[in-house]
Design a protein around this motif. Structure first.
Motif, mmCIF file in Angstrom:
data_model
loop_
_atom_site.group_PDB
_atom_site.id
_atom_site.type_symbol
_atom_site.label_atom_id
_atom_site.label_comp_id
_atom_site.label_asym_id
_atom_site.label_seq_id
_atom_site.Cartn_x
_atom_site.Cartn_y
_atom_site.Cartn_z
ATOM 1 N N PRO A 104 0.825 -1.213 0.000
ATOM 2 C CA PRO A 104 0.000 0.000 0.000
ATOM 3 C C PRO A 104 0.857 1.260 0.000
ATOM 4 O O PRO A 104 1.824 1.370 0.755
ATOM 5 C CB PRO A 104 -0.796 -0.128 1.306
ATOM 6 N N GLY A 105 0.507 2.188 -0.890
ATOM 7 C CA GLY A 105 1.225 3.450 -0.940
ATOM 8 C C GLY A 105 2.613 3.370 -1.523
ATOM 9 O O GLY A 105 3.384 4.333 -1.422
ATOM 10 N N GLU A 106 2.976 2.236 -2.131
ATOM 11 C CA GLU A 106 4.296 2.104 -2.741
ATOM 12 C C GLU A 106 4.193 1.341 -4.050
ATOM 13 O O GLU A 106 3.196 0.684 -4.335
ATOM 14 C CB GLU A 106 5.263 1.391 -1.787
ATOM 15 N N ASP A 107 5.240 1.450 -4.843
ATOM 16 C CA ASP A 107 5.296 0.756 -6.127
ATOM 17 C C ASP A 107 5.862 -0.640 -5.907
ATOM 18 O O ASP A 107 6.981 -0.804 -5.423
ATOM 19 C CB ASP A 107 6.172 1.542 -7.102
ATOM 20 N N ALA A 108 5.068 -1.665 -6.267
ATOM 21 C CA ALA A 108 5.510 -3.049 -6.065
ATOM 22 C C ALA A 108 6.562 -3.484 -7.080
ATOM 23 O O ALA A 108 7.312 -4.435 -6.813
ATOM 24 C CB ALA A 108 4.311 -3.996 -6.133
ATOM 25 N N LEU A 109 6.619 -2.829 -8.233
ATOM 26 C CA LEU A 109 7.603 -3.224 -9.238
ATOM 27 C C LEU A 109 9.019 -3.080 -8.703
ATOM 28 O O LEU A 109 9.353 -2.106 -8.019
ATOM 29 C CB LEU A 109 7.444 -2.378 -10.502
#
Length: 225
Positions: free
Chosen positions: A148-153
Motif C-alpha cells: 500500500p502506498g508504494e510501487d511493487a515493481l
C-alpha cells in the motif's frame, strides 16, 4: 404466491448480477486440457521444462489456434495453493506471521490467451528460464494488500528461500467463484518453477472444441505414452 414471486424475483436479480460480473478473464472460444507427466520418466526439472518447452510452440503453430498457454491451477477448478512468503524490502515478520497469498505456475501466453490485462510492467517471456533473473508477477489485489502506498515493481518476494523480483502487475481473476472477491495472487514462470501437471488453455477461431483432437495429437507426438 406473493412470497414465492418475491423470492423468484430476488433469485433472478442475483443471477442477473452474477452474469454481469467481470471474472477477469475470457471464456469464449477457449478449450482446456490437463497434462500430467509420469514422475518415473520426468523425475527432474530439466525433463519437465524440456517437454513443455517443445510442446508450447507446436500448439501455438496449429491451424486455427490464436493463443495458447498453461497454468497449474485453472480458475474455477476448485484447486488452491495458498503459500506464505516474505518481502525483502519489508521488515521480517515473526515466525508464523508471514503473509500468505495464492501461488500459480504459468507459461508465457497464459494471460494473453485468457485476456487478463497487464496493468504495469511486463509479462513473462521464454527468456525467463533457470539461467535468468528469478522473477514473479502479482495481481492488483496483492499489490494493494501488501504494497500500500508504494510501487511493487522491482520489489522482491521470497518463497522457499528464493528471492524473486516483481516485474509486472496483472488484473485480478476470480479463481474461486464469480461472487467471491479476488484474492491476492503471485505467479512464477514455469521454467523457473516447473511442475509436472499443467492445464493448457487454447483460444481458437470459432468453436474451440474442434481444436482438441489436434492438440491431443501434438501431445502424443511428444510422448506416445
Amino acid at each position: 404466491s406473493v412470497v414465492l414471486l418475491f423470492g423468484a424475483g430476488l433469485l433472478l436479480q442475483s443471477l442477473w448480477h452474477l452474469l454481469r460480473t467481470d471474472t477477469g478473464y475470457r471464456t469464449t472460444n477457449i478449450a482446456t486440457l490437463t497434462v500430467g507427466l509420469p514422475g518415473a520418466r520426468y523425475p527432474e526439472t530439466p525433463q519437465i521444462v524440456s517437454f513443455y518447452d517443445r510442446l508450447l510452440p507446436q500448439l501455438q503453430a496449429l491451424p486455427g489456434v490464436d493463443r495458447v498457454g498453461f497454468v497449474n491451477i485453472l480458475p474455477l477448478s476448485g484447486g488452491y495453493s495458498g503459500d506464505s512468503f516474505t518481502i525483502d524490502e519489508h521488515p521480517t515478520p515473526a515466525p508464523g506471521r508471514e503473509p500468505n497469498a495464492e501461488h500459480r505456475d504459468i507459461s508465457e501466453g497464459y494471460f494473453e490467451t485468457l485476456g487478463v490485462p497487464l496493468k504495469k510492467g511486463r509479462l513473462f517471456t521464454a527468456h525467463d528460464d533457470t539461467d535468468a533473473l528469478k522473477v514473479a508477477l502479482i495481481n492488483e489485489s496483492m499489490a494493494r494488500a501488501f504494497f500500500p502506498g508504494e510501487d511493487a515493481l522491482a520489489k522482491h518476494i521470497k518463497y522457499n528461500e528464493v528471492s524473486r523480483e516483481i516485474v509486472g502487475i496483472v488484473g485480478d481473476i476470480r479463481h474461486f467463484g464469480v461472487a467471491e472477491t479476488p484474492r491476492p495472487e503471485y505467479y512464477f514462470p514455469f521454467r523457473q518453477d516447473a511442475l509436472s501437471e499443467q492445464t493448457f488453455v487454447v483460444r481458437g477461431e470459432g468453436d474451440s472444441a474442434r481444436l482438441v483432437p489436434a492438440v491431443r495429437a501434438a501431445i502424443r507426438a511428444q510422448d506416445p505414452e
